[in-house]
Design an enzyme around this catalytic site. Structure first.
Site, PDB file in Angstrom:
ATOM      1  N   GLU A 287       0.830  -1.205   0.000  1.00  0.00           N
ATOM      2  CA  GLU A 287       0.000   0.000   0.000  1.00  0.00           C
ATOM      3  C   GLU A 287       0.866   1.258   0.000  1.00  0.00           C
ATOM      4  O   GLU A 287       1.098   1.875   1.051  1.00  0.00           O
ATOM      5  CB  GLU A 287      -0.954   0.009   1.202  1.00  0.00           C
ATOM      6  CG  GLU A 287      -2.065  -1.017   1.097  1.00  0.00           C
ATOM      7  CD  GLU A 287      -3.109  -0.890   2.195  1.00  0.00           C
ATOM      8  OE1 GLU A 287      -2.863  -0.160   3.191  1.00  0.00           O
ATOM      9  OE2 GLU A 287      -4.177  -1.517   2.069  1.00  0.00           O
ATOM     10  N   GLU A 379      -6.250  -7.013  -1.396  1.00  0.00           N
ATOM     11  CA  GLU A 379      -6.633  -6.906   0.016  1.00  0.00           C
ATOM     12  C   GLU A 379      -7.925  -6.127   0.128  1.00  0.00           C
ATOM     13  O   GLU A 379      -8.094  -5.090  -0.510  1.00  0.00           O
ATOM     14  CB  GLU A 379      -5.544  -6.206   0.829  1.00  0.00           C
ATOM     15  CG  GLU A 379      -5.888  -6.054   2.320  1.00  0.00           C
ATOM     16  CD  GLU A 379      -4.791  -5.338   3.097  1.00  0.00           C
ATOM     17  OE1 GLU A 379      -3.610  -5.647   2.861  1.00  0.00           O
ATOM     18  OE2 GLU A 379      -5.110  -4.457   3.926  1.00  0.00           O
TER      19      GLU A 379
END
Length: 461
Positions: A287, A379
């Site tokens: 991320e 995710e």
């Protein structure tokens, strides 16, 4: 699944003739509508609506219909601006689908609630004009080939990117559905034989995402040890016929270039070791955050060649800025990636969401981006972006139905017994051996298991 496919002729209500923004809506000579209830639960349902313009081109449109039961309500929708007054429902086109040429279609949908019965609407109108044609009986689903037998890897073999899809050895688009580990430095006890057997056999998961944190007591503290743990879990996934997503879980600091040298070392090692396997997917930056797309792209274009030198065929997932939101969480959107893609082949772009925090604007971005970019939801959670809080069942269902519709693969956070709402198991589960009984599941775990354990029906011809 209920389906109503009609070129509708009677009974439409009159609806507003102007979209909320853009040019005035124009009259439409006719339309066809496919209305599909994709899932239903106690008091709620998810519906998809595909409208096709059969008349002259329109530069603004409103679709109207009447809910047949007074207890039916639109809770939230996507790919249109939805409103409801009494039983009358309207959906106005938005920026990316406002113009409909002759024969063009728009796919929209909504989550609804009901208190009595849940019949399908009987009629629709486009820009206030009743859709022309005649009502047809619901179509009979065409015969399909028998479901392929065998594990996900046995059926699909080495995966590759074709166009905007993840495709199997038969060059057919596939959707992988599975679970992500939590940090393997904290929850290693959740990934023993019993847990992985349950994931493959009871949950019928297609993949295991292996979340290897780089910081936070992760890889940087013991590179050799964590590399060995990742490789061992790749082997465990392979033995059970699941794909393994090797996740270089960078989070803090958010600039992946901070870990560039570590990434090169790690991926050179795992790619060389696993090059002969056909179940491995590489996720090179979890991320990215607080950093530009240009910086993320620079990182990807240095790490991908390291993988390719050892493993030229495997799919690589590239994180996107704004916590892998395609920039939406930073006030941007997918256009920066479309305009300046990573200079590499056989790659996909990561998109992450947490259903209670990320709703219509994020779903709209995915709907647009999926037509131009290969996406993988490596995710997601059913709760808030903190990983905690209550399960947002309506938003989670809306997300999963959208991903199913677009054939976008996903991994849920997390296959663990962490004391947080996103965990699949109740705290203490990983101290025992039961990973299949309903009593060990959280609300999130029960919802996700019910979705990923349904048959995959991977295409083989």
């Amino acid at each position: 699944m209920k389906r109503l496919l009609a070129l509708l002729a009677t009974g439409a209500s009159v609806v507003g003739l102007t979209a909320l923004a853009g040019p005035p809506a124009q009259a439409a000579a006719g339309c066809s509508v496919e209305y599909t209830v994709t899932s239903q639960w106690s008091g709620g349902f998810q519906a998809g609506v595909k409208v096709t313009n059969l008349g002259d081109p329109v530069s603004g449109w409103t679709l109207g219909f009447t809910m047949p039961d007074a207890g039916q309500k639109v809770v939230q929708g996507w790919n249109a601006t939805w409103s409801q007054s009494g039983s009358a429902v309207t959906a106005d086109g938005v920026d990316w689908n406002r113009t409909l040429s002759t024969g063009a279609s728009a796919d929209l949908g909504f989550v609804g609630s009901f208190t009595g019965s849940n019949p399908a609407p009987a009629s629709f109108a486009l820009n206030g004009v009743t859709c022309t044609g005649s009502v047809t009986d619901p179509p009979t689903d065409p015969p399909t080939d028998p479901p392929a037998t065998g594990t996900p890897v046995a059926v699909n073999g080495q995966l590759h990117v074709c166009g905007v899809h993840l495709c199997n050895q038969y060059d057919r688009p596939v959707q992988l559905r599975g679970m992500s580990t939590h940090g393997i430095q904290w929850f290693g006890q959740c990934y023993g034989d019993e847990a992985l057997d349950a994931l493959a056999d009871d949950w019928k998961s297609d993949l295991l995402r292996i979340a290897m944190y780089v910081q936070e007591d992760g890889y940087e503290t013991d590179p050799a040890g964590f590399t060995g743990r990742v490789n061992a879990l790749v082997d465990e996934a392979e033995a059970r016929g699941m794909y393994a997503v090797i996740d270089f879980h960078t989070l803090t600091p958010g600039d992946p270039n901070y870990n560039l040298d570590r990434a090169k070392t790690f991926f050179a090692s795992v790619a060389a070791r696993n090059a002969d396997k056909n179940n491995v997917i590489y996720e090179i930056a979890n991320e990215p955050n607080g950093v530009s797309w240009a910086a993320v792209k620079n990182y990807a274009e240095q790490v991908i060649p390291v993988i390719r030198a050892a493993d030229p065929d495997a799919v690589v997932i590239v994180g996107t800025r704004g916590w892998s939101s395609l920039g939406v969480s930073d006030g941007s959107n997918e256009s920066e990636v479309v305009a300046n893609p990573v200079n590499a082949t056989n790659i996909m772009y990561a998109f992450h969401f947490y259903a209670a925090s990320h709703k219509d604007a994020y779903r709209s971005t995915v709907s647009r981006a999926a037509a131009k970019l290969p996406l993988f939801v490596s995710e997601f959670g059913t709760v808030s972006a903190t990983g905690g809080g209550a399960v947002d069942r309506a938003s989670s269902t809306a997300w999963l139905d959208l991903l199913d519709q677009l054939k976008i693969g996903y991994a849920n956070w997390t296959y663990s017994d962490a004391d947080e709402g996103s965990a699949a198991f109740r705290p203490g589960t990983c101290n025992g051996t039961d990973y299949s009984g309903s009593g060990v599941l959280t609300e999130s775990g029960a919802l996700i298991k019910s979705r990923i354990s349904t048959p995959d029906n991977f295409p083989t011809s």
